[in-house]
Write a protein that holds these residues in place. Sequence first.
Motif, PDB file in Angstrom:
ATOM      1  N   ALA A 109      21.366 -90.102  18.413  1.00 30.94           N
ATOM      2  CA  ALA A 109      21.480 -91.529  18.955  1.00 30.94           C
ATOM      3  C   ALA A 109      20.080 -92.435  19.361  1.00 30.94           C
ATOM      4  CB  ALA A 109      22.557 -91.470  20.313  1.00 30.94           C
ATOM      5  N   HIS A 110      19.115 -91.274  19.618  1.00 29.83           N
ATOM      6  CA  HIS A 110      17.876 -91.727  20.483  1.00 29.83           C
ATOM      7  C   HIS A 110      16.555 -91.568  19.849  1.00 29.83           C
ATOM      8  CE1 HIS A 110      20.164 -92.993  24.141  1.00 29.83           C
ATOM      9  NE2 HIS A 110      21.211 -92.099  23.953  1.00 29.83           N
ATOM     10  N   MET A 111      16.819 -90.697  18.819  1.00 33.57           N
ATOM     11  CA  MET A 111      15.316 -90.264  18.261  1.00 33.57           C
ATOM     12  C   MET A 111      15.249 -90.132  16.574  1.00 33.57           C
ATOM     13  SD  MET A 111      14.722 -86.886  20.533  1.00 33.57           S
ATOM     14  CE  MET A 111      14.258 -87.098  22.270  1.00 33.57           C
ATOM     15  N   GLY A 112      14.100 -90.401  16.243  1.00 27.09           N
ATOM     16  CA  GLY A 112      14.180 -90.457  14.831  1.00 27.09           C
ATOM     17  C   GLY A 112      12.757 -89.769  14.524  1.00 27.09           C
ATOM     18  N   ILE A 132      19.418 -91.164   3.608  1.00 25.38           N
ATOM     19  CA  ILE A 132      19.401 -92.087   4.928  1.00 25.38           C
ATOM     20  C   ILE A 132      20.968 -92.203   5.385  1.00 25.38           C
ATOM     21  CG2 ILE A 132      19.406 -94.677   5.489  1.00 25.38           C
ATOM     22  CD1 ILE A 132      17.425 -94.900   2.834  1.00 25.38           C
ATOM     23  N   ALA A 133      21.980 -92.023   4.361  1.00 24.87           N
ATOM     24  CA  ALA A 133      23.394 -91.839   4.760  1.00 24.87           C
ATOM     25  C   ALA A 133      23.505 -90.659   5.646  1.00 24.87           C
ATOM     26  CB  ALA A 133      24.246 -91.898   3.591  1.00 24.87           C
ATOM     27  N   GLU A 134      22.927 -89.562   5.294  1.00 25.48           N
ATOM     28  CA  GLU A 134      22.988 -88.416   6.278  1.00 25.48           C
ATOM     29  C   GLU A 134      22.899 -88.660   7.742  1.00 25.48           C
ATOM     30  OE1 GLU A 134      20.434 -85.158   5.121  1.00 25.48           O
ATOM     31  OE2 GLU A 134      21.485 -83.762   6.293  1.00 25.48           O
ATOM     32  N   ASN A 135      21.943 -89.322   8.159  1.00 25.56           N
ATOM     33  CA  ASN A 135      21.704 -89.723   9.462  1.00 25.56           C
ATOM     34  C   ASN A 135      22.598 -90.734  10.099  1.00 25.56           C
ATOM     35  OD1 ASN A 135      19.504 -87.971   9.446  1.00 25.56           O
ATOM     36  ND2 ASN A 135      18.153 -89.441  10.750  1.00 25.56           N
ATOM     37  N   LEU A 136      22.986 -91.658   9.299  1.00 29.37           N
ATOM     38  CA  LEU A 136      24.317 -92.609   9.956  1.00 29.37           C
ATOM     39  C   LEU A 136      25.465 -91.860  10.083  1.00 29.37           C
ATOM     40  CD1 LEU A 136      23.338 -95.239   7.211  1.00 29.37           C
ATOM     41  CD2 LEU A 136      22.876 -95.533   9.897  1.00 29.37           C
ATOM     42  N   ILE A 137      25.662 -91.118   9.152  1.00 27.39           N
ATOM     43  CA  ILE A 137      27.085 -90.334   9.141  1.00 27.39           C
ATOM     44  C   ILE A 137      27.109 -89.223  10.521  1.00 27.39           C
ATOM     45  CG2 ILE A 137      28.702 -88.567   8.044  1.00 27.39           C
ATOM     46  CD1 ILE A 137      27.685 -89.877   5.272  1.00 27.39           C
ATOM     47  N   ALA A 138      25.929 -88.740  10.551  1.00 31.43           N
ATOM     48  CA  ALA A 138      25.802 -87.894  11.905  1.00 31.43           C
ATOM     49  C   ALA A 138      25.876 -88.353  13.086  1.00 31.43           C
ATOM     50  CB  ALA A 138      24.290 -87.246  11.843  1.00 31.43           C
ATOM     51  N   ALA A 139      25.584 -90.095  13.329  1.00 29.64           N
ATOM     52  CA  ALA A 139      25.967 -90.905  14.471  1.00 29.64           C
ATOM     53  C   ALA A 139      27.429 -91.526  14.251  1.00 29.64           C
ATOM     54  CB  ALA A 139      24.691 -91.762  14.482  1.00 29.64           C
ATOM     55  N   GLN A 181      11.779 -91.272   4.543  1.00 29.94           N
ATOM     56  CA  GLN A 181      11.833 -90.734   5.615  1.00 29.94           C
ATOM     57  C   GLN A 181      11.764 -91.684   6.848  1.00 29.94           C
ATOM     58  OE1 GLN A 181      10.528 -86.940   7.065  1.00 29.94           O
ATOM     59  NE2 GLN A 181       8.371 -87.110   5.846  1.00 29.94           N
ATOM     60  N   ILE A 182      10.996 -92.823   6.669  1.00 26.63           N
ATOM     61  CA  ILE A 182      10.962 -93.834   7.952  1.00 26.63           C
ATOM     62  C   ILE A 182      12.238 -94.397   7.978  1.00 26.63           C
ATOM     63  CG2 ILE A 182       9.884 -95.724   8.769  1.00 26.63           C
ATOM     64  CD1 ILE A 182       7.353 -95.059   7.204  1.00 26.63           C
ATOM     65  N   ALA A 183      12.909 -94.603   6.693  1.00 26.97           N
ATOM     66  CA  ALA A 183      14.268 -95.539   6.910  1.00 26.97           C
ATOM     67  C   ALA A 183      15.218 -94.468   7.344  1.00 26.97           C
ATOM     68  CB  ALA A 183      14.609 -95.949   5.412  1.00 26.97           C
ATOM     69  N   LYS A 184      15.131 -93.319   7.264  1.00 28.13           N
ATOM     70  CA  LYS A 184      16.144 -92.390   7.654  1.00 28.13           C
ATOM     71  C   LYS A 184      15.847 -92.238   9.169  1.00 28.13           C
ATOM     72  CE  LYS A 184      17.314 -87.799   6.883  1.00 28.13           C
ATOM     73  NZ  LYS A 184      17.733 -86.369   6.043  1.00 28.13           N
ATOM     74  N   ALA A 185      14.668 -92.329   9.643  1.00 24.35           N
ATOM     75  CA  ALA A 185      14.206 -91.844  11.273  1.00 24.35           C
ATOM     76  C   ALA A 185      14.757 -93.273  11.906  1.00 24.35           C
ATOM     77  CB  ALA A 185      12.510 -91.910  11.347  1.00 24.35           C
ATOM     78  N   ILE A 186      14.743 -94.395  11.361  1.00 24.37           N
ATOM     79  CA  ILE A 186      15.161 -95.446  12.057  1.00 24.37           C
ATOM     80  C   ILE A 186      16.728 -96.028  11.880  1.00 24.37           C
ATOM     81  CG2 ILE A 186      12.849 -96.318  12.299  1.00 24.37           C
ATOM     82  CD1 ILE A 186      13.657 -98.641  10.147  1.00 24.37           C
ATOM     83  N   ALA A 187      17.214 -95.069  11.167  1.00 22.46           N
ATOM     84  CA  ALA A 187      18.757 -95.659  10.596  1.00 22.46           C
ATOM     85  C   ALA A 187      19.547 -95.835  11.772  1.00 22.46           C
ATOM     86  CB  ALA A 187      19.204 -94.587   9.597  1.00 22.46           C
ATOM     87  N   ASN A 188      19.503 -95.049  12.947  1.00 21.21           N
ATOM     88  CA  ASN A 188      20.398 -95.342  14.005  1.00 21.21           C
ATOM     89  C   ASN A 188      19.900 -95.960  15.267  1.00 21.21           C
ATOM     90  OD1 ASN A 188      22.473 -94.061  12.811  1.00 21.21           O
ATOM     91  ND2 ASN A 188      21.564 -91.951  13.478  1.00 21.21           N
ATOM     92  N   ILE A 192      13.249 -93.849  20.224  1.00 20.43           N
ATOM     93  CA  ILE A 192      11.873 -92.859  20.174  1.00 20.43           C
ATOM     94  C   ILE A 192      11.708 -92.451  18.944  1.00 20.43           C
ATOM     95  CG2 ILE A 192      10.788 -90.684  21.121  1.00 20.43           C
ATOM     96  CD1 ILE A 192      12.425 -90.985  23.671  1.00 20.43           C
ATOM     97  N   LEU A 193      10.347 -92.706  18.239  1.00 18.57           N
ATOM     98  CA  LEU A 193      10.210 -92.338  16.790  1.00 18.57           C
ATOM     99  C   LEU A 193       9.174 -91.081  17.146  1.00 18.57           C
ATOM    100  CD1 LEU A 193       9.544 -95.102  14.548  1.00 18.57           C
ATOM    101  CD2 LEU A 193      10.938 -93.458  14.252  1.00 18.57           C
ATOM    102  N   LEU A 194       9.281 -90.212  16.341  1.00 23.74           N
ATOM    103  CA  LEU A 194       8.256 -89.067  16.337  1.00 23.74           C
ATOM    104  C   LEU A 194       7.699 -88.980  15.022  1.00 23.74           C
ATOM    105  CD1 LEU A 194      10.581 -86.388  18.136  1.00 23.74           C
ATOM    106  CD2 LEU A 194       8.912 -87.946  19.461  1.00 23.74           C
ATOM    107  N   LEU A 195       6.342 -89.323  14.905  1.00 23.86           N
ATOM    108  CA  LEU A 195       5.810 -89.529  13.775  1.00 23.86           C
ATOM    109  C   LEU A 195       4.626 -88.373  13.386  1.00 23.86           C
ATOM    110  CD1 LEU A 195       5.309 -93.327  13.987  1.00 23.86           C
ATOM    111  CD2 LEU A 195       7.104 -92.214  12.470  1.00 23.86           C
TER     112      LEU A 195
END
Length: 278
Positions: A109-112, A132-139, A181-188, A192-195
């Motif tokens: 919910a809060h991190m990428g 990318i869908a993997e992260n969206l589905i996880a949320a 990776q960036i698209a996946k990280a910001i999907a939800n 906070i982004l960890l780069l």
Amino acid sequence: MRSDPALSLKNLTVCYGGGCEACRGEMAKGMKKNRCPVCGSIWALREVSLSLFSGEILGVVGESGSGKSSLLKCLYFDEIPLGGQLTLPDIAENAFSLSRQAQRRIRNAHMGMVHQNPMLGLRMDYSAAANIAENLIAANCRNVRLLQDRIDELLDIVEMSSYRRRETPRHFSGGMQQRVQIAKAIANRPDILLLDEVTTGLDLSVQAKILDVLKKIIRDFNISAVLVSHDLAVIRMLAHRTVVMLDGKIIEQGLTDQVLEDPQHFYTQQLVHSLLCI
Ligand SMILES: Nc1ncnc2c1ncn2[C@@H]1O[C@H](COP(=O)(O)OP(=O)(O)OP(=O)(O)O)[C@@H](O)[C@H]1O
Ligand SMILES: [Mg+2]
Ligand SMILES: [Zn+2]
């Protein structure tokens, strides 16, 4: 920039190898390097404390092995620390003491995270869209239409042609892999982004484009970010404040301009000097 903290970290300690009586005891404090001379365990992080403020980009620099990736892995709950406290205001007093399931929920919910090694961040044989869908589905986004639309939107944000959505990252250039990776990280829509070394190893022109995309994302979506890089030019360009790590400890921190223009610690002076000499 001073606002409320997005996260506060206290005394984070990570030990690879389990440690022994010697390094778990008083000797730990006196150890110059991060490796225990008795048992060989690596103390990758030794009582690291820091805060990330809301809307801020915090740079983390330091030589190879200083503990930068270990730090991000702990913040993303990929690594279980030996000790320490992670406070996420309004979310958890100490997120490290929560169950793995609760940690996963917070992460979704809060991190990428953009991993240093794309192999850790992406499934190389899944399509870009599936990654990318993997992260969206996880949320819990399960509606196919909404999924498709959001994936298109995300590819657009990272400036990637949507016709490449069906291709697998294995066949992408390094720059393209980072965009996925960036698209996946910001999907939800994380706070906070960890780069981790997002642009390391890329051509300068590709680097510049990826940094532009990141700058825009962080600004437009009001994200706070921890930006790990051993490239001081990247840190100078993006980070408001910077911490310098050496052997698992923070040895210097301050406003980025201050740290880079008037470094106090001998090691930081060498680091800055080596950049100027390139
Ligand atoms: N899974 C692991 N098992 C054992 N030791 C590890 C593991 N991961 C990291 N280390 C060690 O911990 C220390 C910190 O590693 P880390 O990857 O955090 O450094 P880093 O600052 O990210 O380095 P780099 O700039 O090369 O990415 C290093 O000495 C490394 O060899
Ligand atoms: Mg690393
Ligand atoms: Zn030991």
